[in-house]
Design a protein around this motif. Sequence first.
Motif, PDB file in Angstrom:
ATOM      1  N   SER A  19      -1.940   0.992 -22.772  1.00  0.00           N
ATOM      2  CA  SER A  19      -1.047   0.623 -21.880  1.00  0.00           C
ATOM      3  C   SER A  19      -1.562   1.158 -20.474  1.00  0.00           C
ATOM      4  N   ASP A  20      -2.389   1.867 -20.178  1.00  0.00           N
ATOM      5  CA  ASP A  20      -2.735   2.170 -18.740  1.00  0.00           C
ATOM      6  C   ASP A  20      -4.001   1.175 -18.312  1.00  0.00           C
ATOM      7  N   TYR A  21      -4.544   0.401 -18.975  1.00  0.00           N
ATOM      8  CA  TYR A  21      -5.788  -0.585 -18.800  1.00  0.00           C
ATOM      9  C   TYR A  21      -5.035  -1.546 -17.539  1.00  0.00           C
ATOM     10  N   ASP A  22      -4.012  -2.022 -17.955  1.00  0.00           N
ATOM     11  CA  ASP A  22      -3.509  -3.061 -16.949  1.00  0.00           C
ATOM     12  C   ASP A  22      -2.598  -2.600 -15.969  1.00  0.00           C
ATOM     13  N   ARG A  23      -2.638  -1.401 -15.437  1.00  0.00           N
ATOM     14  CA  ARG A  23      -1.797  -0.853 -14.500  1.00  0.00           C
ATOM     15  C   ARG A  23      -2.556  -0.142 -13.482  1.00  0.00           C
ATOM     16  N   GLN A  39       0.731  -1.168   0.150  1.00  0.00           N
ATOM     17  CA  GLN A  39      -0.004  -0.056   0.153  1.00  0.00           C
ATOM     18  C   GLN A  39       0.797   1.154  -0.067  1.00  0.00           C
ATOM     19  N   PRO A  40       1.992   1.370   0.496  1.00  0.00           N
ATOM     20  CA  PRO A  40       2.710   2.606   0.751  1.00  0.00           C
ATOM     21  C   PRO A  40       3.174   3.131  -0.733  1.00  0.00           C
ATOM     22  N   ILE A  41       3.324   1.958  -1.539  1.00  0.00           N
ATOM     23  CA  ILE A  41       3.828   2.231  -2.903  1.00  0.00           C
ATOM     24  C   ILE A  41       2.616   2.609  -3.944  1.00  0.00           C
ATOM     25  N   SER A  42       1.630   1.837  -3.843  1.00  0.00           N
ATOM     26  CA  SER A  42       0.357   1.864  -4.736  1.00  0.00           C
ATOM     27  C   SER A  42      -0.967   1.675  -3.961  1.00  0.00           C
ATOM     28  N   THR A  43      -1.561   2.674  -3.794  1.00  0.00           N
ATOM     29  CA  THR A  43      -3.040   2.461  -3.080  1.00  0.00           C
ATOM     30  C   THR A  43      -4.215   2.060  -3.976  1.00  0.00           C
ATOM     31  N   ALA A  44      -3.749   1.809  -5.528  1.00  0.00           N
ATOM     32  CA  ALA A  44      -4.887   1.367  -6.200  1.00  0.00           C
ATOM     33  C   ALA A  44      -5.411  -0.132  -5.905  1.00  0.00           C
ATOM     34  N   TRP A  75      12.183  -2.720 -11.225  1.00  0.00           N
ATOM     35  CA  TRP A  75      11.554  -2.701 -10.141  1.00  0.00           C
ATOM     36  C   TRP A  75      10.539  -2.002  -9.971  1.00  0.00           C
ATOM     37  N   LEU A  76      10.658  -0.603 -10.791  1.00  0.00           N
ATOM     38  CA  LEU A  76       9.492   0.278 -10.904  1.00  0.00           C
ATOM     39  C   LEU A  76       8.665   0.026 -11.942  1.00  0.00           C
ATOM     40  N   SER A  77       9.322   0.096 -13.316  1.00  0.00           N
ATOM     41  CA  SER A  77       8.653  -0.117 -14.573  1.00  0.00           C
ATOM     42  C   SER A  77       7.502  -1.309 -14.506  1.00  0.00           C
ATOM     43  N   LEU A  78       8.156  -2.416 -13.895  1.00  0.00           N
ATOM     44  CA  LEU A  78       7.575  -3.660 -13.790  1.00  0.00           C
ATOM     45  C   LEU A  78       5.935  -3.623 -13.552  1.00  0.00           C
ATOM     46  N   ASP A  79       5.652  -3.047 -12.750  1.00  0.00           N
ATOM     47  CA  ASP A  79       4.100  -2.798 -12.317  1.00  0.00           C
ATOM     48  C   ASP A  79       3.388  -1.480 -12.949  1.00  0.00           C
TER      49      ASP A  79
END
Length: 679
Positions: free
Chosen positions: A585-589, A289-294, A515-519
């Motif tokens: 590209s942004d649908y599955d992120r 969660q601290p990295i992504s709250t989606a 690490w970052l671009s992965l997800d």
Amino acid sequence: MAPLNLKPETRPRVAIRDGLLHFNGRAVVPFGGEVQYFRNRDPHGDPERTHEIWQETLDRMAAAGMNHVTTYVPWDWHEDEEGKFRWDGDRDLDKFLALAYARGFIVGLKPGPFITAEWPRGFGSFGAVPSWFRTRYPGALAQTSAGRAWTFDPLGGRDQTQPRYDAPEFLAATKKWFAAVAPVIRRYMVERPCVAILQLDNETNLWWTDLAQVDVAGGYEERQEHCRRYLADLKWFWHELGIDEGDVLFTTNDSPFAIPGRHNVLTDGPRKSSVAMLALDTYPKGIPQPISTAPTDQPFQAPYFTRLFECHSKRNFVYAAEIQSMHLKHLLGLTAECDPRVTGQLLAQLLGSGLKGGSLYVMREGLNGDGTLYGPAAPIALHGDATSRWDVVAKFARFVARHGMELARSPHESKVAVVTHRSHAADPGDRGRVWSIEGPGAFAWLRFAGYDPAVLDLDDVEAPDLERFLAIVCVRPDLLPPEARIKLEAASAGGATLIELASGEDPRPWGPLGWLSLDGLIDLPSEIAVCSLAGAAGALRVHGARRRIPEGGDVFLRAPDGEPLGAVQHNDWGRTVRIGASFTSDYDRPAFYDINESELRMRRDFAHALLAVEPGLTADAPRVEAWMRGKYAFLVNHGPSVATRVDGIGACRCAFTGERRDPRRVVIPELGWAVLRAD
């Protein structure tokens, strides 16, 4: 739920026929969850209380209509000292299976030898290969390409070294482990027939690492063959112990999506499924969660790979070995919190996309070997109370018990397909991104437009298999092998419109999955292009570096500086639409949740104008994913509460309650779902 009471001599006991699992003479849809007897135990070591915990859990599952239970069988839990096997108390697998049999459960066992499972101490510890083996046979352990002992621990812990798949000492020890557990398994194949599924190892893919990390000769193909031979060895060991295909359904499994912190070397489905049926692991929320709250990291990973595994299987049968139903705890106290509503979305996506059996992972919170908590926020809490997730999974269990067989027999019909190629899974760069993110993104774009596309691996299909589609979508066609490209051209010559996203020439790659671009936590560059298609004229956001499309054709999309970005071109083999960027590209992120409604509507209109194919089921609300399977309409809301009109279905009822629903106004709560059955 009573035992099946079917003749154990029925042969084969377990088989896939007509796209369904047949067990002891009857077709079944196995649906339930993972109950880890070794974790669901009394913390004080009281065996009677441990057995009560097992019984309480199975009773609650059976009462909800579940008919399926799975569990790992950890090698080190039963042989913590070499040659001394324990099967008593909280290690009494026989007792656990007796309870499952008495309640009529179809059982899936996963005895490894490697099980992952964040065992024995939670994240950072993996496997169940006994510590005594690693101490006694250091020469049998995997090494890095630099010649050092390789460890699975992300922090480098030496106690998480793992054996080589082909080490003779490891294979010999595995045979002894299988021989120890086989008598229990056979008892519940014949005397008390409930064991139907036997998993070979777990997520076998060179410890999830990239090609440079584990020292194995050759490139990707050779390494995957290395994995296949290992799985074939395990299957042969079971054969020597009198357990064969038909006695059980042998399976392998993988998480086919990108894994944080590791390069993207993913499942080779056709190769693995030559040994055993490939099963799906699906975890939509893994980023803390601290990295992504989606709500999810990859919102459309589940339906996309369900469709793809359906293509892989050749038997029209998709089974999910693990369906996320808990938070994932990481190191340093970080947790990826999976909202219970996301579990509902996930189940709707899986079941509506062709899943014909699966196990929620995990069903009840438990204790690691060191006494720490495992599986937080599972449907059943550590002390037996139902959590908010229980209401969700119980509702779907009743749905599957009532409608699962009809749904499983409903064919998938689509006029549109998304295509990929298994070689993409081998690449930690552009191809891996197409496999993990871009392909699912294109799938989501089409599903929101009402097309519910098939997903095909071009290595699995021949050109005639593509002739039934009116439109075929491909991301980065330049990355396809020549023979795959020829198949697409043949389909286009047969009348299909070929739509190429991120097509054309450009020396700049998208970059490695790190690490970052992965997800997708750092978005690709974007700009606003101008579309001139009738019915979709206006602004369209595109992502990534522009690619130069071939000159000629009818240009319908231009960059702000006027450079052509999209054109319809007619060539020797048919009609091709080339777009020199990606707008999916942004649908599955995580960024999917930030797309505004007007842009989602524009993309839907763009799909209709571009494909010129009549859509199927569509929801007026732009954040509602809608599709049809047989008589069932599935609706998944990825935004706030909404009342939406649904086009493509007439008189209908709620599949959960049987109450009538008006398709002109279907109310779906925030991050909720609905399943309607046509009258």
